[in-house]
Design a protein around this motif. Structure first.
Motif, PDB file in Angstrom:
ATOM      1  N   ILE A 176      -8.019 -38.103  97.160  1.00 32.55           N
ATOM      2  CA  ILE A 176      -8.751 -37.147  96.324  1.00 32.55           C
ATOM      3  C   ILE A 176      -9.111 -37.822  95.005  1.00 32.55           C
ATOM      4  CG2 ILE A 176      -6.676 -36.133  95.274  1.00 32.55           C
ATOM      5  CD1 ILE A 176      -8.196 -33.403  95.319  1.00 32.55           C
ATOM      6  N   THR A 177     -10.262 -37.446  94.464  1.00 37.83           N
ATOM      7  CA  THR A 177     -10.684 -37.904  93.147  1.00 37.83           C
ATOM      8  C   THR A 177     -11.323 -36.738  92.409  1.00 37.83           C
ATOM      9  OG1 THR A 177     -11.785 -39.709  91.957  1.00 37.83           O
ATOM     10  CG2 THR A 177     -13.054 -38.650  93.705  1.00 37.83           C
ATOM     11  N   ALA A 178     -11.520 -36.938  91.103  1.00 37.00           N
ATOM     12  CA  ALA A 178     -12.249 -35.960  90.293  1.00 37.00           C
ATOM     13  C   ALA A 178     -13.694 -36.404  90.197  1.00 37.00           C
ATOM     14  CB  ALA A 178     -11.629 -35.865  88.903  1.00 37.00           C
ATOM     15  N   GLU A 179     -14.591 -35.459  90.163  1.00 35.62           N
ATOM     16  CA  GLU A 179     -15.998 -35.734  89.962  1.00 35.62           C
ATOM     17  C   GLU A 179     -16.159 -36.416  88.604  1.00 35.62           C
ATOM     18  OE1 GLU A 179     -19.671 -32.912  91.136  1.00 35.62           O
ATOM     19  OE2 GLU A 179     -18.388 -32.121  89.585  1.00 35.62           O
ATOM     20  N   LYS A 226      -9.802 -42.658 106.362  1.00 35.16           N
ATOM     21  CA  LYS A 226      -9.067 -41.475 105.905  1.00 35.16           C
ATOM     22  C   LYS A 226     -10.062 -40.473 105.328  1.00 35.16           C
ATOM     23  CE  LYS A 226      -4.680 -43.300 105.527  1.00 35.16           C
ATOM     24  NZ  LYS A 226      -3.958 -43.148 106.711  1.00 35.16           N
ATOM     25  N   PRO A 227      -9.759 -39.198 105.444  1.00 33.39           N
ATOM     26  CA  PRO A 227     -10.623 -38.208 104.789  1.00 33.39           C
ATOM     27  C   PRO A 227     -10.408 -38.223 103.273  1.00 33.39           C
ATOM     28  CG  PRO A 227      -8.779 -37.123 105.868  1.00 33.39           C
ATOM     29  CD  PRO A 227      -8.689 -38.575 106.226  1.00 33.39           C
ATOM     30  N   TYR A 228     -11.396 -37.700 102.551  1.00 36.34           N
ATOM     31  CA  TYR A 228     -11.246 -37.570 101.104  1.00 36.34           C
ATOM     32  C   TYR A 228     -11.852 -36.262 100.624  1.00 36.34           C
ATOM     33  CZ  TYR A 228     -16.155 -38.842 100.147  1.00 36.34           C
ATOM     34  OH  TYR A 228     -17.517 -38.874 100.073  1.00 36.34           O
ATOM     35  N   LEU A 229     -11.401 -35.836  99.443  1.00 33.07           N
ATOM     36  CA  LEU A 229     -11.901 -34.636  98.795  1.00 33.07           C
ATOM     37  C   LEU A 229     -12.264 -34.961  97.359  1.00 33.07           C
ATOM     38  CD1 LEU A 229      -9.143 -32.168 100.028  1.00 33.07           C
ATOM     39  CD2 LEU A 229     -11.472 -32.382 100.912  1.00 33.07           C
ATOM     40  N   VAL A 230     -13.114 -34.111  96.781  1.00 30.89           N
ATOM     41  CA  VAL A 230     -13.524 -34.273  95.391  1.00 30.89           C
ATOM     42  C   VAL A 230     -13.263 -32.970  94.650  1.00 30.89           C
ATOM     43  CG1 VAL A 230     -15.471 -34.705  93.835  1.00 30.89           C
ATOM     44  CG2 VAL A 230     -15.312 -35.949  96.017  1.00 30.89           C
ATOM     45  N   ALA A 231     -12.485 -33.051  93.555  1.00 29.59           N
ATOM     46  CA  ALA A 231     -12.320 -31.902  92.671  1.00 29.59           C
ATOM     47  C   ALA A 231     -13.572 -31.837  91.812  1.00 29.59           C
ATOM     48  CB  ALA A 231     -11.076 -32.074  91.811  1.00 29.59           C
ATOM     49  N   ARG A 232     -14.187 -30.671  91.763  1.00 25.28           N
ATOM     50  CA  ARG A 232     -15.482 -30.521  91.100  1.00 25.28           C
ATOM     51  C   ARG A 232     -15.330 -30.156  89.628  1.00 25.28           C
ATOM     52  NH1 ARG A 232     -19.704 -30.344  94.897  1.00 25.28           N
ATOM     53  NH2 ARG A 232     -20.814 -30.695  92.965  1.00 25.28           N
ATOM     54  N   LYS A 233     -16.332 -30.499  88.824  1.00 26.99           N
ATOM     55  CA  LYS A 233     -16.335 -30.149  87.403  1.00 26.99           C
ATOM     56  C   LYS A 233     -16.960 -28.785  87.146  1.00 26.99           C
ATOM     57  CE  LYS A 233     -16.171 -34.762  85.488  1.00 26.99           C
ATOM     58  NZ  LYS A 233     -16.869 -35.784  84.705  1.00 26.99           N
ATOM     59  N   ALA A 234     -17.516 -28.199  88.181  1.00 29.15           N
ATOM     60  CA  ALA A 234     -18.083 -26.858  88.071  1.00 29.15           C
ATOM     61  C   ALA A 234     -17.925 -26.162  89.414  1.00 29.15           C
ATOM     62  CB  ALA A 234     -19.563 -26.928  87.692  1.00 29.15           C
TER      63      ALA A 234
END
Length: 182
Positions: A55-58, A74-82
């Motif tokens: 996971i990472t931040a936008e 591997k799968p990944y996700l993104v934490a959004r800023k909005a």
């Protein structure tokens, strides 16, 4: 003023940017640098802990985490800023980064939270400085029911290199107004 850095076997020249009158940082921007992104992703995967997903931040961590996910399968996700219209069951945490003037909020979709639940997750960023972005990501992962398996970045800026809980490729100093490393 500029700073020359070698990371993942590649040399780059970074412009120094004023944060305050007495503090400058070297601008490490991975966007658009495919060669650097691929090389850094490969080197980070060499030292990555076992995990189920990343996971990472936008926004600047996105190309890096994408390439790590592609190379590491591997799968990944993104934490959004909005929050976005398509997101459901959203939850959020606040973050203040050295490169951002005001507080920001990171948002996670409920579906992403379900994907994290019970999983070992590696937090990925391009640069770790104050650690605020990582703390926010960690809160999101824990709130979603995941386990933080590790924290990684291409660069540890300032005193971040002293942290024993992160894995990084190179140290990046902070700079004074004369461009000299602090």
């Amino acid at each position: 003023m500029r700073y020359e850095l070698t990371v993942a076997g590649l040399k780059r020249t970074l412009p120094l940017c004023k944060v305050r009158d007495d503090l400058y940082i070297a601008a490490f921007v991975i966007f658009g640098d495919v060669q650097l992104t691929c090389a850094c992703a490969a080197r980070l995967l060499d030292i990555a802990p076992e995990a189920d997903l990343l996971i990472t931040a936008e926004a600047k961590g996105i190309p890096l985490v994408h390439e790590m996910a592609r190379q590491g399968e591997k799968p990944y996700l993104v934490a959004r800023k909005a929050a976005k219209l398509y997101m459901r069951d959203i939850f959020s945490v606040e973050v203040r980064s050295i490169t951002t003037a005001a507080r920001q909020t990171l948002y996670m979709d409920g579906g992403d939270a379900q994907a994290i639940r019970g999983k070992r997750v590696v937090l990925v960023d391009d640069v770790i400085s104050t650690g605020e972005s990582l703390r926010a990501l960690e809160k999101l992962v824990i709130t979603a029911g995941g386990e933080v398996a590790g924290r990684m970045a291409v660069l540890a800026e300032g005193d971040a290199y002293l942290r024993e809980d992160i894995r990084y490729l190179e140290r990046l100093p902070l700079f004074g107004p004369d461009g000299a490393p602090l």
